[in-house]
Design a protein around this motif. Structure first.
Motif, short mmCIF file in Angstrom:
data_model
loop_
_atom_site.label_atom_id
_atom_site.label_comp_id
_atom_site.label_asym_id
_atom_site.label_seq_id
_atom_site.Cartn_x
_atom_site.Cartn_y
_atom_site.Cartn_z
N ARG A 284 0.84 -1.20 0.00
CA ARG A 284 0.00 0.00 0.00
C ARG A 284 0.88 1.26 0.00
NH1 ARG A 284 -1.84 -3.49 3.86
NH2 ARG A 284 -3.80 -4.50 3.34
N ARG B 211 3.15 2.42 6.21
CA ARG B 211 2.07 2.65 5.24
C ARG B 211 1.37 1.36 4.85
NH1 ARG B 211 6.19 6.05 3.48
NH2 ARG B 211 6.83 4.58 1.83
N TYR C 121 -3.15 3.15 6.77
CA TYR C 121 -3.39 3.45 5.36
C TYR C 121 -4.77 4.07 5.16
CZ TYR C 121 -4.48 2.62 0.46
OH TYR C 121 -4.88 2.79 -0.84
#
Length: 414
Positions: A249, A295, A301
């Motif tokens: 991600r 992240r 996220y």
């Protein structure tokens, strides 16, 4: 007599990397024909062998080029271009002998019948290798030539189901979704080409021919990326994740002013470049999202990374986003197949080619992604009509005289 193949040289318009290699393509529909077609694109002489009373069923698949009452399958044309057409009825002793005579001069045979079929016909690998010890006998099947499941019938979706891919595809909380193309057939074709060329290299080094066994189920399992090791190492069973990656991600589909784009800014380098491009330099050093591992966290996220990306993309069009960032980070507009075909970049790579079918019109189809600098593939060729080159193949490859060929025709063998 040694084959001359003057007719195939005229069709090919040049010599390719596999010039001088002769392939007998006994396969049907997709996996085998596609593997053989790749070899034809690369210069091999490929002879498509069909039963005159039961030809390749894909000749009836849409879409169709048409001229009055005459039709020709664009599907068949795309996967059988550049091949010679020969018909043989293997239920006749004479038909089996014709195949054996061709095998004497062949390098490769490709078939995708259910395991055991070629043996029942009396032309299995052990029989044919006795005639030509250097023959490469490539078999593509659902479950492979060995194992307790080998005799089961299979289609592409069989492989997607049994190989685990179907269970991974789709969205969480919804039924799994089949991959939208016949990935079981297509992947098996590609693995078959790799195995066949590896076996050919062995022969060229002085070795014997061999059987190449490729299963659709095996091929699909080999495409599941980290799912196997996720299970064997951590006991984690892959689940559908929609347009998102299982753990990388940001890496997925994002909305913009006029559609969607794919964006991948997950590494620290790409994240830094993205933040600078879109005017958010503070996000580079934000302690909650300043490393790739942070992240990747789903909660972080969803709370911090995705809203920031939405703010970058929401008011910009696909074109604006590609012009701003497409040369710096992986950011690509989501296009339809039609848009991909018409994209100038597709033409620049010769990935849509055109074959002239006379009164039926021209067939535009995908090209060959393998680009060779010295021996480029030849792709803008028509596919064979049923049995179109029977006389030429039997004369130039098998060495039959005109009387023998005529007798075989009259008896319904070819």
């Amino acid at each position: 007599m040694e084959p001359t193949y003057e007719f195939i040289r005229e069709m090919a318009g040049g010599e390719g990397a596999l010039d001088g290699v002769t392939v007998l393509d006994m396969s049907r529909v997709l996996a085998g024909p596609y593997a053989a077609e790749i070899l034809a694109d690369l210069g091999a002489t490929v002879i498509k062998i069909e039963n005159p009373a039961d030809p390749d069923v894909s000749r009836g698949f849409p879409p169709y080029l048409s001229d009055g009452d005459e039709e020709f399958s664009g599907y068949y044309g795309q996967y059988n271009r550049g091949k010679l057409g020969l018909t043989i009825d293997l239920s006749h002793d004479e038909g089996r002998q014709v195949l054996k005579d061709l095998v004497r001069h062949a390098d490769i045979l490709i078939e995708n019948f259910r395991p055991g079929t070629m043996e029942k016909l009396g032309v299995g690998y052990e029989v044919l290798r006795g005639i030509n010890p250097q023959l490469i006998f490539t078999s593509i099947s659902g479950y492979g030539q060995t194992g307790s499941r080998s005799r089961r019938p299979a289609f592409d979706s069989t492989a997607q189901a049994a190989g685990g891919l179907w269970s991974m595809n789709g969205y969480q909380g919804m039924p799994p979704a089949r991959v939208g193309v016949t990935i079981g057939d297509l992947s098996a074709a590609l693995f078959a080409v790799i195995g066949t060329i590896a076996a050919l290299r062995h022969v060229e080094k002085g070795g014997t021919g061999q059987a190449v066994d490729v299963a659709q189920v095996d091929s699909v399992l080999a495409l599941t990326e980290t799912a196997v090791v996720d299970y064997t190492v951590d006991g984690k069973v892959a689940e559908p994740s929609g347009n998102d990656h299982a753990w990388v991600r940001p890496y997925g589909l994002f909305g913009c002013a006029d559609g969607q784009v794919f964006f991948a800014g997950y590494t620290d380098k790409l994240w830094k470049a993205s933040c600078e491009l879109f005017g958010s330099p503070e996000a580079i050093t934000d302690p909650e999202i300043d490393t790739m591992r942070k992240r990747f966290d789903v909660e972080v996220y969803e709370r911090k990374v995705k809203p920031l990306i939405d703010s970058w993309f929401g008011h910009r069009t696909q074109r604006e986003l590609e012009e701003l960032a497409g040369d710096v980070v992986p950011l690509t507009a989501l296009r339809t197949v039609g848009e991909a075909v018409d994209d100038p970049g597709t033409a620049e790579r010769d990935m849509v080619v055109e074959a002239d079918y006379g009164g039926l019109g021209n067939l535009r189809m995908f090209g060959q992604p393998i680009k060779l600098s010295e021996t480029p593939a030849v792709t803008n060729r028509v596919a064979n009509r049923l049995g179109e080159h029977t006389d030429a193949v039997l004369a130039e490859v098998a060495g039959y005289d005109a009387k023998t060929i005529e007798d075989l025709k009259e008896s319904g063998v070819v």
